[in-house]
Enzyme design. Structure first.
Site, PDB file in Angstrom:
ATOM      1  N   TYR A  24     -10.517   2.789   5.414  1.00 28.74           N
ATOM      2  CA  TYR A  24      -9.528   2.431   4.395  1.00 28.74           C
ATOM      3  C   TYR A  24     -10.166   1.556   3.318  1.00 28.74           C
ATOM      4  O   TYR A  24     -10.856   0.577   3.609  1.00 28.74           O
ATOM      5  CB  TYR A  24      -8.389   1.674   5.061  1.00 28.74           C
ATOM      6  CG  TYR A  24      -7.120   1.585   4.269  1.00 28.74           C
ATOM      7  CD1 TYR A  24      -6.221   2.645   4.237  1.00 28.74           C
ATOM      8  CD2 TYR A  24      -6.799   0.424   3.576  1.00 28.74           C
ATOM      9  CE1 TYR A  24      -5.032   2.547   3.538  1.00 28.74           C
ATOM     10  CE2 TYR A  24      -5.611   0.321   2.872  1.00 28.74           C
ATOM     11  CZ  TYR A  24      -4.729   1.393   2.857  1.00 28.74           C
ATOM     12  OH  TYR A  24      -3.555   1.292   2.162  1.00 28.74           O
ATOM     13  N   SER A  25      -9.948   1.927   2.044  1.00 28.23           N
ATOM     14  CA  SER A  25     -10.514   1.161   0.941  1.00 28.23           C
ATOM     15  C   SER A  25      -9.552   1.133  -0.241  1.00 28.23           C
ATOM     16  O   SER A  25      -9.235   2.176  -0.821  1.00 28.23           O
ATOM     17  CB  SER A  25     -11.856   1.745   0.492  1.00 28.23           C
ATOM     18  OG  SER A  25     -12.332   1.065  -0.657  1.00 28.23           O
ATOM     19  N   ASN A  26      -9.102  -0.062  -0.596  1.00 26.65           N
ATOM     20  CA  ASN A  26      -8.246  -0.222  -1.764  1.00 26.65           C
ATOM     21  C   ASN A  26      -8.989   0.067  -3.061  1.00 26.65           C
ATOM     22  O   ASN A  26      -8.382   0.429  -4.069  1.00 26.65           O
ATOM     23  CB  ASN A  26      -7.690  -1.650  -1.803  1.00 26.65           C
ATOM     24  CG  ASN A  26      -6.648  -1.884  -0.725  1.00 26.65           C
ATOM     25  OD1 ASN A  26      -5.514  -1.462  -0.836  1.00 26.65           O
ATOM     26  ND2 ASN A  26      -7.045  -2.555   0.345  1.00 26.65           N
ATOM     27  N   GLN A  42      -6.672 -16.749   1.054  1.00 25.98           N
ATOM     28  CA  GLN A  42      -6.432 -18.179   0.837  1.00 25.98           C
ATOM     29  C   GLN A  42      -6.518 -18.527  -0.648  1.00 25.98           C
ATOM     30  O   GLN A  42      -5.739 -19.337  -1.160  1.00 25.98           O
ATOM     31  CB  GLN A  42      -7.457 -19.018   1.618  1.00 25.98           C
ATOM     32  CG  GLN A  42      -7.304 -18.913   3.126  1.00 25.98           C
ATOM     33  CD  GLN A  42      -8.208 -17.839   3.706  1.00 25.98           C
ATOM     34  OE1 GLN A  42      -8.475 -16.832   3.065  1.00 25.98           O
ATOM     35  NE2 GLN A  42      -8.673 -18.067   4.926  1.00 25.98           N
ATOM     36  N   THR A  69       2.260   2.726   5.312  1.00 24.91           N
ATOM     37  CA  THR A  69       2.603   1.334   5.540  1.00 24.91           C
ATOM     38  C   THR A  69       2.208   0.522   4.307  1.00 24.91           C
ATOM     39  O   THR A  69       1.477   1.003   3.445  1.00 24.91           O
ATOM     40  CB  THR A  69       1.866   0.781   6.769  1.00 24.91           C
ATOM     41  OG1 THR A  69       0.452   0.977   6.589  1.00 24.91           O
ATOM     42  CG2 THR A  69       2.316   1.492   8.030  1.00 24.91           C
ATOM     43  N   GLY A  70       2.704  -0.711   4.227  1.00 29.58           N
ATOM     44  CA  GLY A  70       2.364  -1.548   3.089  1.00 29.58           C
ATOM     45  C   GLY A  70       2.396  -3.021   3.443  1.00 29.58           C
ATOM     46  O   GLY A  70       3.359  -3.497   4.055  1.00 29.58           O
ATOM     47  N   SER A 108       0.787  -1.233   0.000  1.00 29.47           N
ATOM     48  CA  SER A 108       0.000   0.000   0.000  1.00 29.47           C
ATOM     49  C   SER A 108       0.818   1.282   0.000  1.00 29.47           C
ATOM     50  O   SER A 108       0.251   2.370  -0.128  1.00 29.47           O
ATOM     51  CB  SER A 108      -0.962   0.011   1.192  1.00 29.47           C
ATOM     52  OG  SER A 108      -2.069  -0.806   0.902  1.00 29.47           O
TER      53      SER A 108
END
Length: 389
Positions: free
Chosen positions: A202-204, A168, A343-344, A103
């Site tokens: 937070y949203s990718n 998974q 951060t990532g 991220s």
């Protein structure tokens, strides 16, 4: 995976069984110094000792195979490493290692978007619908009511596609291509988390859409724009947007996950990075990330007006005092003041980077991701804060 810190709970059981990773090496350092006074040199040695202790903790108590920290200021650049890049060969972590930054990609994406704002090709407060007509629709999500700014600041209310994409499944078939439109559709099959502009989460998904806007407005691929706007001007040698390529070019540590509490580490270095895309797919290095953050905070990548917009923050609700701007977050330093960075998390790696406005930068990487527990994330953050304090 690509989530904000603390947002990974329950996605995978990734506790590291101590003793599975052998051959842990003592922390090593490489320094390129400038002329310094004895007092400054003593302070540097004290900082290095604290950093070495934290890296050693990351590769012993916390269970990561290897770790790297690179610290840069106006006087010198120092690289510290601990542990191993490869649990089979026990090769040490290379000082010029490249790795998936997860991220932290968002800071690059937001920077390119703000460059387009400065060029008057994008309006921060325009609806997403203007640039991607009809794309953001369904189950209460509406691109006519969400602005570009809200997407970059995580105040859009858009559901996060990673909530519905099981790690998974990615681990079982890591080479699968993930089209950005499919990732967006996966998210938009669910209702928004709140009305746009009324909260923070937070949203990718917003950053995948941001990448789509960059490509639509420029008529070029995200990778081409990254190269033209950031990589070439800053002479970054280890930074790339690999598209579908599962390989990491140049020296790099293997990336590992642990699928269960008692399971052996699984090598997931080769993964199709489209699962992160423009929200988390960039490969970089400590040297490059530090140079990028130094240039960004130093006003070399954005006009003053857009630089100011990027650093307008809102609280995230974190007890640590985190605040989020546009692809860039700030956090208090233990000794006073604040630092800026991101951060990532990406399968195989956990990273963090930060910089201060007075010209100090630090990047930390471990080759286990997501981490075995919050302790790994906490010690990565402690290493960043030690380097910047």
């Amino acid at each position: 995976m690509l989530k904000h810190k603390r947002a990974l709970g329950g996605a995978l059981t990734l506790a590291v069984a101590m003793g599975l990773v052998g051959g842990v090496l003592p922390a090593a350092a490489t320094t390129v110094p400038a002329a310094e006074s004895p007092t400054v040199e003593f302070a540097h040695h004290a900082d290095d000792a604290r950093l070495r202790a934290l890296l050693h903790r990351l590769t012993t108590v916390d269970g990561a195979p290897g770790a790297l920290a690179e610290v840069r200021d106006r006087h010198r650049s120092t690289v510290l490493t601990s542990g191993v890049a490869d649990v089979d060969s026990h090769a040490p972590v290379h000082r010029n290692s490249r790795f998936r930054i997860g991220s932290m990609t968002k800071t690059f994406t937001a920077t390119m978007m703000l460059q387009l704002v400065g060029e008057r090709r994008v309006d921060l407060d325009a609806p997403v619908e203007r640039y991607l007509p009809g794309v953001v629709r369904g189950h209460g999500n509406d691109g006519r009511k969400i602005t570009v700014r809200q997407m970059l600041q995580h105040t859009s209310g858009l559901p996060d596609f990673l909530t519905y994409l099981k790690p998974q499944d990615v681990v079982q078939d890591p080479l699968v291509h993930h089209d950005p439109h499919d990732l967006v559709k996966l998210a938009l099959a669910h209702p928004p988390t709140f009305k746009p502009g009324t909260d923070w989460k937070y949203s990718n998904t917003g950053y995948v859409l941001a990448g789509m806007i960059i490509e639509k407005v420029t008529g070029r691929s995200y990778g081409e724009e990254l190269q033209r706007r950031i990589v070439e001007p800053l002479h970054l040698r280890g930074t790339s947007f690999p598209g579908d390529d599962p390989a990491i070019p140049g020296p790099h540590p293997r990336g590992y996950v642990q699928p269960g509490a008692d399971a052996p580490l699984l090598d997931i270095t080769a993964i199709n990075p489209t699962v992160g895309g423009t929200a988390g797919g960039i490969i970089s290095s400590g040297t490059d990330v530090n140079r990028f953050l130094g240039a960004l905070l130093g006003g070399k990548l954005l006009p003053p007006a857009q630089h100011k917009e990027m650093m307008k923050t809102r609280p995230t609700g974190s007890s640590e005092g985190r605040a989020y701007g546009l692809g860039l977050e700030s956090k208090p330093l233990p000794g006073g003041g604040r630092y800026w960075g991101h951060t990532g998390d990406f399968l195989g790696y956990e990273t963090a980077a930060g910089a201060t406005v007075d010209g100090r930068q630090a990047t930390v990487m471990v080759n286990l991701g997501p981490g075995s527990s919050d302790a790994q994330s906490d010690d990565i953050q402690a290493a960043i804060e030690t380097a910047l304090s």
